[in-house]
Every structure is written in C-alpha cells, then in structure tokens.
Design an enzyme around this catalytic site. Sequence first.
Site, PDB file in Angstrom:
ATOM      1  N   HIS A   1       8.896  16.745 -11.128  1.00  0.00           N
ATOM      2  CA  HIS A   1       8.514  17.395 -12.167  1.00  0.00           C
ATOM      3  C   HIS A   1      10.041  16.154 -13.523  1.00  0.00           C
ATOM      4  O   HIS A   1      11.077  16.828 -12.845  1.00  0.00           O
ATOM      5  CB  HIS A   1       9.088  18.650 -12.687  1.00  0.00           C
ATOM      6  CG  HIS A   1       9.187  19.325 -14.063  1.00  0.00           C
ATOM      7  ND1 HIS A   1       7.685  19.614 -14.759  1.00  0.00           N
ATOM      8  CD2 HIS A   1       9.801  19.097 -14.653  1.00  0.00           C
ATOM      9  CE1 HIS A   1       8.108  20.005 -16.182  1.00  0.00           C
ATOM     10  NE2 HIS A   1       9.787  19.845 -15.874  1.00  0.00           N
TER      11      HIS A   1
ATOM     12  N   GLU B   1      -6.384 -25.508   5.073  1.00  0.00           N
ATOM     13  CA  GLU B   1      -6.690 -24.423   3.343  1.00  0.00           C
ATOM     14  C   GLU B   1      -7.024 -25.900   3.046  1.00  0.00           C
ATOM     15  O   GLU B   1      -6.020 -26.936   2.605  1.00  0.00           O
ATOM     16  CB  GLU B   1      -5.887 -23.656   2.895  1.00  0.00           C
ATOM     17  CG  GLU B   1      -5.311 -23.422   1.605  1.00  0.00           C
ATOM     18  CD  GLU B   1      -6.759 -22.858   1.284  1.00  0.00           C
ATOM     19  OE1 GLU B   1      -7.204 -21.372   2.097  1.00  0.00           O
ATOM     20  OE2 GLU B   1      -7.609 -23.259   0.322  1.00  0.00           O
TER      21      GLU B   1
END
Lengths: 510, 495
Positions: A474, A122
């Site tokens: 709920h 990298e």
Amino acid sequence: MATSLSTPKLSTTLSSSTLQTLLYRHKFSTQNHSPFIIFPQSLSSSSRYSSSFNLSKKALGFLSDHRRNAILKSRRFATRADSTNGAEPRYDYDLFTIGAGSGGVRASRFASNFGASVAVCELPFATISSDTTGGVGGTCVLRGCVPKKLLVYASKYSHEFEESLGFGWSYGSEPTHDWSTLMANKNAELQRLTVDVDGKLYTAKNILVSVGGRPFIPEIPGREYVIDSDAALDLPSKPTKIAIVGGGYIALEFAGIFNGLQSEVHVFIRQKKVLRGFDEEVRDFVAEQMSLKGIEFHPEESPQAVIKSSDGSFSLKTNKGTTEGFSHVMFATGRKPNTKNLGLETVGVKLDKNGAIEVDEYSRTSVPSIWAVGDVTDRMNLTPVALMEGGALAKTLFANEPTKPDFRYLFSQPPIGQVGLSEEQAIAAYGDINVFTANFRPLKATLSGLPDKVFMKLVVCAKTDQFDATIGVHPTSAEEFVTMRTPTRKIRNSPSGGKADSQAKAAAGV
Amino acid sequence: MSRKMLIDGDVGETTEETHYDFDLFVIGAGSGGVRASRFSAQYGAKVGICELPFHPISSEVVGGVGGTCVIRGCVPKKILVYGASFGPEIQDAREYGWQVNEKIDFDWKKLLHKKTEEILRLNGIYKRLLSNAGVKLFEGEGRIVGPNEVEVIQLDGTKLSYTAKHILIATGSRAARPAIPGQELAITSDEALSLDELPKRVVILGAGYIAVEFASIWRGMGSTVNLCFRKELPLRGFDDEMRALVARNLEGRGIILHPQTNLTQLVKTEDGIKVTTDHGEELMADAVLFATGRLPNTKRLNLQAVGVEVDSAGAVKVDEFSRTNVSSIWAIGDATNRMNLTPVALMEGTLFAKTVFGNEPSKPDYSNIPCAVFCIPPLSVVGVSEEEAIEKAQGDILVFTSTFNPMKNSISGRQEKTLMKLIVSAETDKVIGASMCGPDAAEIMQGIAVALKCGATKAQFDSTVGIHPSSAEEFVTMRSVTRRIAAAGKPKTNL
C-alpha cells in the site's frame, strides 16, 4: 550417403569447444563479403578435423542458391560419411544453429553449458530485416522488444507532462519532441547490444532452425509506399499523420507510441474490436482508453490500396472509402516465419500453410536431426517463450528435460498484462467461474485530472477458489488484486442449459 | 481468562441478558477502526464509532475520519512522491528527444492544494462508507470509562456516555519529537505534508521510511536535502544489501547523507534554522523534519483506570486475537504497535470482526507481509531479509541476485542500478524472501507476495515465463546462485 541432415543417434558427444561463448568475447569487423555469416575461422584449429571438407549440394540444399554459392566459393566443405563399421559418426558440431535471435542464442548457450559443441550463424546486422540482413540478437534486440520499449518510454513522456501539470509543474512552453535525437540515442543503444561475426560452415549432428519471423504486408496496389514495424522503428522523420493498419499488439503499441510523440494517429482494423483473442472486457477497455488519448479507430475497414498523391501524402483506400493526407501508412498485419528461401522442403522439413516449421512438443521437426524454436514455429511468438523453447531444447538434446509455456502480455498504453485464461476461455474450460473486477481511477489521475482508469480482473474457478490471503502493498494499484472481495459476476453452467445459457448470463452481467 | 472464553466459543456472552447501547464501540476512525466497524456491522452488530474533528495536522484533540493513512500518511505521501518524481523524469525526457524549457516551474502550493482536495474527498468517502454500513459516527474525543462503557467528549465540551458489549481501541499513532534543544523549531511529517511553501533547504533527522521518503520528495522538487541518521545506513531492519543500495541511490540523486550523526541543537536565525550536529557541523535549513519514530496514541484513553495493560511505549498489549487483558476491550492498528502498515490494520480489523461477530475466531497472519518504502526509486520487500534468513532459517540458504541498469536509463544516461533478490531455503527450495530496489518495485512485489503466500519454490519461479521486456522478469530468470550461506551452527537466542 550421409549428409549433415541424415539421422544421427542422439547421444551426447562431449567436445571441449565452447564455441558460442566466442560470440560474446570476440567482436569482429562489420565487413562481410558473404551474405551468410557463419563462425570464427580461428575455431578450425580447435576442431577435431584438420582436412578441408566438401559439402555436397544436397547437404546445403536448404540454403538458397545465392547463399550456397557464396559458401562454396569461399570454402570447400565435405560431409563426414557414416563409417561402415557402425562406429559413431563424427560431426564438427553437436549442434548447429541457424539464426542468432532469442531462441537460437539461448539454445546454443545452454547446449554449450551442457558440454555440447555448438556453432551459430546469423545474417549481417541491419535495422531493417530482409532476406540478406538481420543481426545477432534477432528481432527482439534489434527490431522488436527492445527498440519498441524505448520508443514506448519516449512516447509516454507527453502523457507525463500532461499529468505533471496537475501536480504543480509548469513549462514555459509546451514540450515538443525531436525525433532524430530519439533515433540517434536508440541506435546507439542497439549498437551496444550487437556483435557481428565472421566464419565458415561445418557439419552438425543436430541442426536448429531459429530464423524467426518478419512482417507480412498483403499484396495490394501501392504496397511499395507502405512501411512495416522494422521501418517504423527507424524512420528518418516523425510521422505527422499516420495510418496504421492492424488490430494486434504491434499496431496498438505503435499507435500509442506515435500518439504519445504527438502524431495524429488513425488505426484501421478489419474486425469490430482490436486485440482479437484477448479477454473481451480488456479489448473494450483498451480501445476506450486509447480513444480518450486521441487515437482514432476505424473498425471493420479492410485495406484495398495505398495511393500517393501529388503533394507527397498518402491516401488509404478501404472497403468503406478513402482517407487522405497521411504522411505515412504502416501495416502491422501479422508476421510470417522466415522460411521462404531456406529450401527446407527439399530436405523433408514440413511446413504449415503459413510457412511455419511444424514441430512436436520437443521442438523437433519432421526430420529427426532438425529442430526449430521461436517465431519460425509460430507457436507463441514472444521472446521469453523462445527463450524457454531454446532452453528446453538444450535440455532435451544434451541433458533430457522439456517444459511448456503459458503466458501473454502487451505494451499498449495503457499497458495490458494477462496471464492464464480469459473469461471466455475459462467459461469454456471450467463452466462455473467467479469473475472479480476492479475499475477505478488510480490515485495519480485524481490529481492530474486526466481520464485515465485502471481495469483489473480475476477469473476464479468457482470450485477451487484461491487468492485472498495475501496482504496488499500500500498504496499501489497492485494491491487491488488481493483485495477484490465480492464477485462482479458469477457464471454457472446449468446442466440443462449448457454453454449458450451461461454465455447469456455472462452477457447479462449476472 | 480471555483465552478460555474464546475456546468455549462464548465471546463475551454473559449469563444475564444485558442491554448495551452498542454491540461494538470503536474509538478511532482510521484504517483499522473503519474496517472493523463496517465488517462488524455487516455481521449484524450495532456499531458506534467516534473520531476527533478533521484537521490535516493531528494532535490530541484533532484527527479526522480516514485516519493517518488518508489524511497525513500513505495517501498524501504518495501524491507528493508522484509530484516529486516528475522532476527527474523531465530531465530524462530530454534524452528521449523531448525539448523542454530550461526553466521548469514547480508550484508547491498548487500541489498541496490538490492534495488537500483529495484527502477531503477521501474523508467524505470514509464517512459515507460508515453511514452506508449503518455505523453511527460521533465526533469527539473518546475515552474508556469501564469495561463496557465509553465516553465521548464533544467539541462543545458536553460528554456522551455509551455502553458497549465490546470496545475497540483503534486510535493509531503520532510522530514522536526527540528532546533536542530548539525542537519546537522542527516539524514532523504532519506539518511537512501541509507546509505553505516548499522548503528550499531541508535537514531531516531520522532513518526510517518516513525520513527517507521525505528526503526523496523534497530532493525531487529541487530542494537541498541533508539526511542525518544514527546508524551507518538508513532503514534499519531491512536487508543490508538493499539498505546500502538505497543509500547509494539517495546520494546519486543529490541527497547529502550524514550517517552516524545526531542533532544537538536548533537555533532560529535570520537566514533560517541553524542546525548543529554532534560532529560539530552546522547546517542551515528552511525546515527541519524530525522523523524519528511514532508512538501509539493511548495517553488520554484512561486505560490505566480500566486496567488495560500497555507496554513501555504506550502500545496496547493484545493477544493473537487482538484482545487486551480486559475481555471486552480489544485493540488493533498502530495503537498496538505490531506491524504499522495500513493493510495490516485492515487485516486486524477484518479478523477482529470475524472473531467477535462472525463466530469464527481468526488470528491475523503476520508472515510474508509485503511492504514498500517510496523513496525514489522505491524499495519493496516480502518475507525475510538475508540477515533474518541467516539467523532464523533451518539449514543453508541460497541468495540469488540480479543487478542491472534498467533499460529506461540506457537512453537517459541515469546511472542508477536496480537490485532484485531472492532468498531460498536450500533444503526445501522454498522462496522465503524477496526484495527489490528500483522503479515500480512496489507494484512488482505484490505479485511476488502472492507467490510466497502459496509457498512457491525457486523451481516454480524459474518455470514461470517472463514478461518481456520488463524488470519484473528478472525475478523468474535468476539462474545462478550469488552466494550460499551455511546454516548457523549455534542454537539461536532471543536477543
């Protein structure tokens, strides 16, 4: 002559090294002399080979001159020739991954878990990507998903302050935002997530290219004044008035971010609507909600030039005219795969016209020992998809099992979540569908008095149905998904009328 | 007898054509009652419903259309949770670069005023829902006079009598008050949602969701909160690991926990209410909240005279179709004390209507019902807890967990972990339980509940691509088993 890029047999050579785990255990210094950072020197002792190697120019042909020279200067490598008596060719690694972003790291780790010997390389870390800078973690961690989400969180507070007024909170003076505090804290978090490595290059049985993508800005006059998303995530100061060119998720997410942080935001799009490719109703809903928050949209405007004026501000010239007074002009006009200087064509890896590496369903390129996953293949450019592609590749190569993704989402404000087919896609694929929608003011907004609304939609294949038996949690918004009883509209493809008919019906809301 | 009638397909049909004032008369216009009324009316039934006059604080003679959920439960509770959440959020905003005054004010009266506006608005909507469905609403106290007769006592004392082919009891429940000396000084959740002033010092007795939610609410608004409960951890019945995390989080937010503690007395003093615990500790409070449970509202219905059976808590006994032992009388919702959740009452009401008037006997399915506790951060669960799985599941179970500090906290510096958990049957690979304690848990769990309803396997969870970056994606990326628990060797008992 054998090179690391020739066709090996895909057998699983089990080696004892668990190379990529060193990625996480060791933290090396950030001094990097070579622009192409590779793997820990200490590993040479664990490799099966003790002699030095020479990698021919051809083998390194996919690297840029600059990189290749740097490597050849620091070390001499050789390829392992295929042995003439037909014995198994020996490689330093079963898998060599170029690019340690989401896809690359995933593939490497999983491959190693399956017993493969793996190396990853990298570029050195920087917040702004370039041909010579990147960083372990890739776009997602360094200049994509993670910093983006942090900025979205930061920007949401202005809306929360506004909401809180309706809930009884009051502030001596209106809260203001200090950009530098945010940048400092954001960068501290990114530092925590990155690691730099230092090392050398080896030959490999399989090579995985996972170099990702980078922002694309068209060549127009004044291009040098334009910032991209990388820069936007690391600005020295907050924009006072920003022009964002683009209609995709990056443009909209940043529009939300800067709007939330109290900048004046203008979004310029080529199309009539934002978010091309998303469900039509969703496109309309998002644009409406964003406009209510103060973001100004300029549809059907294509950028032609960026002009810097004497007072330091910028103007954006489009096909419709010129808008002035911007402190920043940002282009979020697409991302292109990072394949420009890899020289892949010289070793026979096919690219499409955008520079994306062409792969089959198994992520294999046109060269049998070279594979590619993630944004560099330009399939679905999402981290979890890169993770999936990387994981699937590891299975394919070292255990035998591929998989396919199907997902989409977006963090605009309000955020959009989408899965499966849009209404338009469903009509095309299934013909008869039932559409259930809910468009409501959420409980929180009834008190805050703000015009926020929630839009939810289910597209159901009329023949097979599903979805109603689950009980709601709920009180939430989510429960609306399991309580949509009556179809908002039913779309039926009549046998004679065909597609045009049903589309007309859909448009009429029938 | 009622079973036989259903199997014969004759629900309540008599040999002679009896004329009734109503096909259905419902006592109680809360979640269950309104749902059952509207849906029955949609099937063509003539429906009457009665409800006590509106008042935020319930009693035996006052209530209101909308019921507990709308007026003094889910809705106002959630509004207060929202209000309270802003406090800590504003703290976090500073780390994100926001410059906020040191002095931030919270105006309890303003919030409560807006809360009242909202519940009145919803109360009006519920009335409209009833009238739009053609349901006749009576204001007054209903009681059952006979298997097919009800009586409504109006506000002025006059009594109206009606005959009905079917009677539905949907009178809900009310907060219980433990018999502790000085208990009259304490309040219940009804009053808590309607206090004039924000209590600066609060003592809460209780360990259920109501106690825990109010603890979070008042703490978020800046009050000192002492939470006393009998067991070692709050939220008995929930997954133990989750209970432990909730307790840790409550403490992390500054709530003082008093486990294995009961209150022995409350005394009024000049400085407020002096509360004494059974450990001898004395706490001073501006408000003492009793949240020790709710009891079914059945005392004044005259059930005994009609022969409708109730259990020891006063809950109406019903069969799987919500029918009582009197074939023309039914009951749903909190009055039956099955699963006291609004969406369950809605389900029971819907299926009652389908059974009785839709010609399709339908039993409510109580498996995999998700629910949430709105403490801060919230807890939400569906399916079995780890303890339930160990007890009930056939074969080994696999437990997958993910614990992490959510990204938002990385900047704000808040040390508060999120825990997500999946319980999987080793034999079938089916996900039989899921739970989460962390921000947005309830919104996330709804989708997971759909998956469990579909019988999703762990493999299917794993093959679902994550939404990134989010907390929710952790549910589909739990690759390693945290622990495997072997099947219990002994046969289970019912105790």
